[in-house]
Scaffold this active site. Structure first.
Site, PDB file in Angstrom:
ATOM      1  CB  SER A 165      42.405  49.993  48.088  1.00 19.87           C
ATOM      2  OG  SER A 165      43.696  49.478  47.864  1.00 19.87           O
ATOM      3  CE1 TYR A 181      42.089  43.056  43.035  1.00 19.40           C
ATOM      4  CE2 TYR A 181      43.430  42.218  44.833  1.00 19.40           C
ATOM      5  CZ  TYR A 181      42.271  42.813  44.382  1.00 19.40           C
ATOM      6  OH  TYR A 181      41.289  43.174  45.280  1.00 19.40           O
ATOM      7  CE  LYS A 185      41.503  46.556  43.839  1.00 17.22           C
ATOM      8  NZ  LYS A 185      40.310  47.402  43.630  1.00 17.22           N
TER       9      LYS A 185
END
Length: 275
Positions: A165, A181, A185
């Site tokens: 992650s 992004y 994650k």
């Protein structure tokens, strides 16, 4: 009950384990591959560029312990058909590390950007940025993990999945401008817990590592404006992450030393995740 073994090899040994690492041609994936190869594992490194894989394999061959093996698999894990073919070519798997990930540029903005410009910048984020980012960072770990779960469940040491992650999954720093992004994650963190719940009867342990600032294509140490270059200022431990930090955490989770850790997201950021 088996005799207890508190030696380093007994606790942290990964010799002979079959380990598959996506995104292992460079960066954190390669650092982890180094750790497993140096400790006798059979390492399968996966990436999209054969040239990078060949370079990585050449390096790993110089580091590997006796008994270790290095195999390359050129594959785009954002494609489900490719994942199916990749999984069908494996006969044993003990550890899966989902490290492949992308971050795509978005129009820069922060909390100090005037409202009209802030709104315009955020709305300018292309839909392809979101779909492509989630395809690699979320869908790929899900479908690859499910595609190999029969192999992991059959592992003599019980299978392990480690998702990579990012501290961007939990930090909401207004100065950053990577919404797709960071959201992907965060989704990967929950996917980790979801898979841990789904796989609980199989013996497969599922965890995630949430790295901070490590040298990679996403974090160029030669760029003075990069987070890594500013690590001494931003990170409580006053430095960026090093290769051994990534390798050691992965080996801990893959070995017997981490066998009671399940469904967790492990911060690996020198304290930056809370500071």
């Amino acid at each position: 009950m088996a005799a207890q073994d508190f030696t380093l090899n007994g606790l942290f040994g990964v010799e002979g384990l079959h380990v598959l690492i996506t995104g292992a041609g460079t960066g954190i994936g390669l650092y982890m591959a180094k750790g497993f190869a140096a400790n006798g594992a059979i390492v399968h490194i996966v990436g999209r560029r054969q040239t990078k894989l060949d370079e990585a394999k050449e390096l790993l061959e110089t580091l590997k312990a006796p008994g270790a093996e290095i195999h390359t698999i050129c594959a785009d894990v954002s494609d489900r058909q490719v994942i199916t073919r990749l999984a069908s070519g494996l006969t044993r798997l003990d550890v899966l590390i989902n490290c492949a990930g992308i971050v795509l540029p978005d129009p820069p903005c922060n909390h100090l950007t005037p409202l009209p410009e802030l709104q315009a910048a955020l709305l300018a984020s292309p839909s392809s940025t979101w779909s492509d980012t989630f395809a690699v960072n979320v869908e790929s770990p899900f479908f690859l993990s499910v595609s190999v779960m029969h192999l992991l469940a059959a592992s003599p040491t019980h299978g392990r999945i480690i998702n990579i992650s990012s501290i961007g999954s939990t930090m909401s720093d207004p100065a950053t401008h990577q919404p797709a992004y960071q959201a992907s994650k965060a989704a990967l963190n929950h996917l980790t817990r979801l898979l841990a719940s789904k796989f609980r009867e199989t013996g497969i342990r599922v965890n995630a590592i949430s790295p901070g600032y490590f040298p990679s294509q996403m974090n160029d140490p030669t760029n003075p404006k990069s987070m890594l270059a500013r690590a001494k200022e931003l990170v409580p431990l006053k430095r960026g992450g090093e290769e051994e930090d990534a390798a050691g955490t992965a080996i801990w989770l893959a070995s017997r030393a981490g066998s009671y850790v399940h469904g967790e997201v492990i911060p690996l950021a020198g304290g930056r995740n809370w500071a």
